[in-house]
Design a protein around this motif. Structure first.
Motif, mmCIF file in Angstrom:
data_model
loop_
_atom_site.group_PDB
_atom_site.id
_atom_site.type_symbol
_atom_site.label_atom_id
_atom_site.label_comp_id
_atom_site.label_asym_id
_atom_site.label_seq_id
_atom_site.Cartn_x
_atom_site.Cartn_y
_atom_site.Cartn_z
ATOM 1 N N UNK A 311 -42.896 32.024 117.543
ATOM 2 C CA UNK A 311 -43.144 33.458 117.624
ATOM 3 C C UNK A 311 -43.520 33.961 116.235
ATOM 4 N N UNK A 312 -44.531 34.814 116.200
ATOM 5 C CA UNK A 312 -44.991 35.450 114.972
ATOM 6 C C UNK A 312 -44.766 36.944 115.144
ATOM 7 N N UNK A 313 -44.134 37.584 114.165
ATOM 8 C CA UNK A 313 -43.780 38.986 114.356
ATOM 9 C C UNK A 313 -43.653 39.701 113.016
ATOM 10 N N UNK A 314 -43.393 41.028 113.104
ATOM 11 C CA UNK A 314 -43.395 41.895 111.927
ATOM 12 C C UNK A 314 -42.019 42.037 111.275
ATOM 13 N N UNK A 315 -41.027 41.343 111.763
ATOM 14 C CA UNK A 315 -39.761 41.298 111.047
ATOM 15 C C UNK A 315 -38.652 42.178 111.557
ATOM 16 N N UNK A 316 -38.801 42.814 112.707
ATOM 17 C CA UNK A 316 -37.714 43.635 113.231
ATOM 18 C C UNK A 316 -36.478 42.803 113.506
ATOM 19 N N UNK A 317 -35.309 43.353 113.170
ATOM 20 C CA UNK A 317 -34.066 42.597 113.349
ATOM 21 C C UNK A 317 -33.849 42.196 114.805
ATOM 22 N N UNK A 318 -34.200 43.076 115.727
ATOM 23 C CA UNK A 318 -34.038 42.751 117.136
ATOM 24 C C UNK A 318 -34.880 41.556 117.543
ATOM 25 N N UNK A 319 -36.111 41.497 117.036
ATOM 26 C CA UNK A 319 -36.987 40.372 117.358
ATOM 27 C C UNK A 319 -36.462 39.084 116.751
ATOM 28 N N UNK A 320 -36.004 39.149 115.501
ATOM 29 C CA UNK A 320 -35.424 37.962 114.868
ATOM 30 C C UNK A 320 -34.257 37.444 115.690
ATOM 31 N N UNK A 321 -33.377 38.349 116.113
ATOM 32 C CA UNK A 321 -32.197 37.931 116.887
ATOM 33 C C UNK A 321 -32.603 37.391 118.258
ATOM 34 N N UNK A 331 -42.378 32.725 112.519
ATOM 35 C CA UNK A 331 -43.108 33.136 111.326
ATOM 36 C C UNK A 331 -42.962 34.643 111.251
ATOM 37 N N UNK A 332 -42.228 35.109 110.248
ATOM 38 C CA UNK A 332 -41.905 36.530 110.112
ATOM 39 C C UNK A 332 -42.761 37.127 109.007
ATOM 40 N N UNK A 333 -43.590 38.101 109.354
ATOM 41 C CA UNK A 333 -44.465 38.771 108.400
ATOM 42 C C UNK A 333 -43.908 40.167 108.144
ATOM 43 N N UNK A 334 -43.009 40.262 107.173
ATOM 44 C CA UNK A 334 -42.264 41.505 106.985
ATOM 45 C C UNK A 334 -43.132 42.578 106.338
ATOM 46 N N UNK A 335 -42.807 43.829 106.688
ATOM 47 C CA UNK A 335 -43.559 44.983 106.197
ATOM 48 C C UNK A 335 -42.742 45.892 105.289
ATOM 49 N N UNK A 336 -41.445 45.987 105.512
ATOM 50 C CA UNK A 336 -40.666 47.062 104.905
ATOM 51 C C UNK A 336 -40.263 46.759 103.469
ATOM 52 N N UNK A 337 -39.744 47.809 102.789
ATOM 53 C CA UNK A 337 -39.393 47.700 101.377
ATOM 54 C C UNK A 337 -38.221 46.765 101.137
ATOM 55 N N UNK A 338 -37.444 46.459 102.191
ATOM 56 C CA UNK A 338 -36.323 45.541 102.016
ATOM 57 C C UNK A 338 -36.768 44.088 102.120
ATOM 58 N N UNK A 339 -38.079 43.870 102.149
ATOM 59 C CA UNK A 339 -38.660 42.573 102.425
ATOM 60 C C UNK A 339 -38.048 41.387 101.711
ATOM 61 N N UNK A 340 -38.043 41.310 100.368
ATOM 62 C CA UNK A 340 -37.539 40.102 99.695
ATOM 63 C C UNK A 340 -36.100 39.761 100.051
ATOM 64 N N UNK A 341 -35.218 40.746 100.055
ATOM 65 C CA UNK A 341 -33.809 40.500 100.385
ATOM 66 C C UNK A 341 -33.677 40.074 101.841
ATOM 67 N N UNK A 342 -34.353 40.773 102.709
ATOM 68 C CA UNK A 342 -34.284 40.496 104.140
ATOM 69 C C UNK A 342 -34.879 39.127 104.456
ATOM 70 N N UNK A 352 -36.666 30.133 110.279
ATOM 71 C CA UNK A 352 -37.620 31.203 110.030
ATOM 72 C C UNK A 352 -38.385 30.924 108.736
ATOM 73 N N UNK A 353 -39.699 31.044 108.812
ATOM 74 C CA UNK A 353 -40.536 31.072 107.616
ATOM 75 C C UNK A 353 -40.967 32.522 107.441
ATOM 76 N N UNK A 354 -40.529 33.164 106.367
ATOM 77 C CA UNK A 354 -40.754 34.600 106.175
ATOM 78 C C UNK A 354 -41.723 34.836 105.019
ATOM 79 N N UNK A 355 -42.751 35.653 105.287
ATOM 80 C CA UNK A 355 -43.764 36.010 104.301
ATOM 81 C C UNK A 355 -43.931 37.525 104.296
ATOM 82 N N UNK A 356 -44.547 38.035 103.253
ATOM 83 C CA UNK A 356 -44.881 39.457 103.200
ATOM 84 C C UNK A 356 -46.189 39.701 103.936
ATOM 85 N N UNK A 357 -46.154 40.622 104.901
ATOM 86 C CA UNK A 357 -47.374 40.958 105.639
ATOM 87 C C UNK A 357 -48.400 41.650 104.758
ATOM 88 N N UNK A 358 -47.935 42.345 103.724
ATOM 89 C CA UNK A 358 -48.838 43.159 102.914
ATOM 90 C C UNK A 358 -49.468 42.400 101.757
#
Length: 416
Positions: A311-321, A331-342, A352-358
């Motif tokens: 699954x490839x998604x924008x990083x919502x906690x509900x989707x991750x869970x 593959x998590x393409x995070x958008x929000x300002x909490x990105x690096x920590x999250x 999970x492989x997490x990258x910055x969407x931006x």
């Protein structure tokens, strides 16, 4: 026993609570859900009884204001012009919106809305007299109701976000900026007063809860109700990849985040069957889709993941869970300002492989798609996390301990 839930205007924050509501009702207890009016239909569709009395700021509008101010200050990382906070359309000229004046007005009105919400919750609580209260990340009105009634209160996490976050970018909700607790004669509210946290997070991604007692629970996915198309009931002839882009991502960042297009193209290039679920505006903005992409508009992700290889998604906690529960690599393409920590938190378990969407390049996204589809370690670790979560107490097993907590003030361990 009477149990009051208080929930915010974000389904992703309270969907995790719905199965506990079902369990309590099935055991014969009365459940009411105080909510903003916009959530009344969704809660009724979930089989719970909504009480649409809460209020609060529009967090989509708030986020657009923040992104707009960043664009004015030159500190933002959006791939294009910011969205107009009111219309949601990209602006042609930053001068067309007075973001400083509107931000000041917004926070004044937000304060009044939060005061109204706390007042309404207190009024309903006094009339209905709950024995126990459970609240979500952005609806601590329930904690005030419980305090005034002298009954236990529990924070129900959607997972991955704690009661005592130490990172500033993750410190959202669970506060009382308007002083409503003191206004109603209760001790001023702060996170360190949380006593109990119902938390479905896997052990590898546990958030900090401070002194609060954590109550582990098996996450039971719920994301709304829809009929399942016949083709989805059949196994795919090859690999199947789900690409999910939620309403919050589109509403806050616009429908033209290039990472989504890159992800679709990368997944399609592997020869996999690609299933995209997103809102109509997002689908329309994508234009012509790569070959082999199926579209399910606004489809509940929990009904889709069982037959997927990634699954490839924008990083919502509900989707991750949801993906953790299904045992699917992400593959998590995070958008929000909490990105690096999250990103660091959700990646710890290796599923999970997490990258910055931006900021990620098309090549980085292609490499990410290839990794979660082709490297066994992601699949093995995803299955390991799913097995861990499946061994947790189901929401139905929390009912007896919660009854005991309401009756005696003591919390007994939940059974399997």
């Amino acid at each position: 026993m009477r149990v009051l839930f208080t929930v915010s205007d974000w389904g992703g924050h309270y969907y995790c609570m719905v199965p506990l509501g079902w369990a309590l009702q099935a055991a014969g207890h009365e459940v009411r859900v105080a909510c903003p009016p916009a959530q009344e239909r969704a809660l009724a569709d979930a089989g719970l009884v909504p009480v649409p009395v809460l209020d609060g700021p529009d967090m989509t509008y708030c986020t657009r204001l923040i992104r707009y101010q960043e664009a004015v200050d030159g500190t933002g990382s959006l791939p294009g012009p910011p969205l107009h906070p009111a219309t949601g359309e990209p602006v042609a000229d930053l001068a067309e919106f007075d973001v400083a004046a509107e931000t000041a007005r917004f926070w004044q009105e937000a304060g009044r809305a939060l005061e109204r919400s706390h007042d309404a919750a207190v009024e309903f609580g006094r009339a209905w007299r709950p024995d126990l209260v459970c609240y979500d990340l952005m609806a601590p009105e329930g904690a005030l109701v419980a305090r005034l009634a002298g009954v236990p209160a529990l924070y129900h996490s959607a997972g991955l976000f704690g009661a005592a976050e130490t990172e500033p970018v993750l410190e959202t909700g669970l506060e009382d900026p308007t002083g409503s607790f003191a206004r109603h004669g209760a001790k001023p509210w702060s996170r360190d007063q949380i006593e109990y946290v119902i938390d479905p997070s896997p052990d590898s991604s546990l958030p900090p809860h401070g002194a609060a007692q954590r109550i582990p629970v098996r996450p039971v996915p719920y994301n709304g109700v829809r009929s399942v198309p016949d083709w989805l009931l059949e196994p795919s002839s090859g690999r199947r990849v789900c690409v999910l882009w939620g309403y919050s991502a589109t509403a806050m960042y616009g429908p033209h985040v290039p990472a989504l297009r890159h992800a679709l193209e990368a997944a399609s290039a592997t020869g996999a069957e690609v299933v995209l679920t997103a809102g109509p505006q997002q689908v329309q903005a994508l234009g012509e889709l790569p070959p082999g992409v199926r579209v399910l508009t606004d489809f509940p992700v929990d009904l889709l993941l069982a037959g997927c290889d990634a699954v490839i998604h924008h990083g919502g906690a509900g989707t991750v869970m949801n993906a953790f529960t299904a045992g699917v690599p992400q593959l998590c393409l995070t958008l929000s300002i909490d990105g690096p920590v999250y990103r660091e938190r959700i990646s710890r378990g290796g599923a999970v492989l997490a990258l910055s969407a931006l900021t990620s390049t098309p090549q980085q996204i292609r490499d990410g798609v290839a990794a979660v589809l082709g490297e066994d370690r992601y699949r093995h670790r995803a299955r390991r996390i799913a097995a861990e979560l499946a061994a947790r107490p189901a929401p139905s097993r929390l009912v007896a301990p919660l009854v005991e907590l309401a009756r005696t003030g003591r919390l007994a361990p939940a059974g399997r």
